[in-house]
Write an enzyme that holds these catalytic residues in place. Structure first.
Site, mmCIF file in Angstrom:
data_model
loop_
_atom_site.group_PDB
_atom_site.id
_atom_site.type_symbol
_atom_site.label_atom_id
_atom_site.label_comp_id
_atom_site.label_asym_id
_atom_site.label_seq_id
_atom_site.Cartn_x
_atom_site.Cartn_y
_atom_site.Cartn_z
ATOM 1 N N CYS A 79 0.835 -1.206 0.000
ATOM 2 C CA CYS A 79 0.000 0.000 0.000
ATOM 3 C C CYS A 79 0.872 1.260 0.000
ATOM 4 O O CYS A 79 1.554 1.534 -0.976
ATOM 5 C CB CYS A 79 -0.996 -0.031 1.153
ATOM 6 S SG CYS A 79 -2.315 1.212 0.951
ATOM 7 N N HIS A 183 -3.991 -4.582 -0.218
ATOM 8 C CA HIS A 183 -3.636 -5.073 1.115
ATOM 9 C C HIS A 183 -3.760 -6.598 1.145
ATOM 10 O O HIS A 183 -4.852 -7.118 1.376
ATOM 11 C CB HIS A 183 -4.571 -4.473 2.173
ATOM 12 C CG HIS A 183 -4.301 -3.056 2.499
ATOM 13 N ND1 HIS A 183 -3.368 -2.663 3.434
ATOM 14 C CD2 HIS A 183 -4.851 -1.912 2.011
ATOM 15 C CE1 HIS A 183 -3.349 -1.342 3.520
ATOM 16 N NE2 HIS A 183 -4.232 -0.872 2.661
ATOM 17 N N GLU A 185 -2.912 -8.551 3.445
ATOM 18 C CA GLU A 185 -3.305 -8.961 4.800
ATOM 19 C C GLU A 185 -4.803 -8.798 5.046
ATOM 20 O O GLU A 185 -5.339 -9.297 6.033
ATOM 21 C CB GLU A 185 -2.496 -8.187 5.853
ATOM 22 C CG GLU A 185 -2.938 -6.770 6.122
ATOM 23 C CD GLU A 185 -2.486 -5.739 5.104
ATOM 24 O OE1 GLU A 185 -2.723 -4.546 5.325
ATOM 25 O OE2 GLU A 185 -1.906 -6.129 4.060
#
Length: 207
Positions: A79, A183, A185
């Site tokens: 990001c 992202h 995650e």
């Protein structure tokens, strides 16, 4: 050992936990020695480009990051950390980036008639066959939150693009440097797959 650079720009723990979930130990640190001794390094982050570069400079980590990359250690920007890899940003005026990859960070045009920030699930148009994308298919969805995007004339580094009014660079690969505008995650199993792939790349470098 994977080290996650803490420069005061958020979401570090979620990245750490995601690596642990896919079987890789990762530690959060801002200590030069620990970063230099890492087997792989991750630069995550959310927020403003200018603030991020100021924080990295205050911690005296710019040369450290360049050294890690120069030594060939696997390096992943996520990001804001992805955007920082590039030469410059126009966010809140001109700010010089880490300049590891040639390119600029620009705001999405207002005339697209789309909501800014670009937030939510969107698809990756894969442009490279690279280990970082193992287990992903073209058109795979990942989770995005950003108002600025990367533009580069170096087409060889583009690993994936995404369409949001315009086609923008959503992932890069350059030698030992990897980057994701999305992202991983926060992107469920397919996002975790990217982190798992990075962990495997780190393991291979260790051998």
């Amino acid at each position: 050992m994977i080290k996650i650079i803490d420069y005061g720009m958020g979401n570090l723990r979620s990245v750490q936990k995601s690596f642990e979930k896919v079987g890789y130990q990762a530690e959060i640190t801002n200590k030069k020695e620990e970063i230099l001794n890492a087997d792989g390094v991750v630069l995550p982050g959310v927020g403003a480009f200018k603030d991020a570069m100021e924080n990295i400079q205050k911690l005296d980590l710019i040369d450290t990051i360049h050294q890690v990359v120069k030594e060939g250690k696997p390096f992943l920007g996520i990001c804001l950390g992805f955007q920082l890899l590039f030469s410059e940003s126009t966010e809140f005026g001109y700010t010089k980036g880490l300049d590891i990859i040639s390119g600029s960070v620009k705001k999405f045009p207002d005339n697209l008639g789309l909501k800014i920030p670009h937030m939510g699930w969107n698809q990756l148009n894969l442009k490279q066959d690279n280990q970082i994308y193992d287990g992903l298919t073209d058109g795979e969805f990942q989770y995005f939150v950003h108002s600025y995007y990367v533009e580069t004339e170096d087409k060889d580094v583009i690993g994936a693009t995404t369409d949001y009014g315009i086609e923008f660079v959503s992932s890069i690969v350059k030698d030992n440097v990897y980057g994701a505008q999305f992202h991983p995650e926060k992107s469920s199993d397919k996002g975790l797959q990217v982190l798992k792939n990075f962990g495997k790349i780190v393991e291979m470098e260790e051998e």
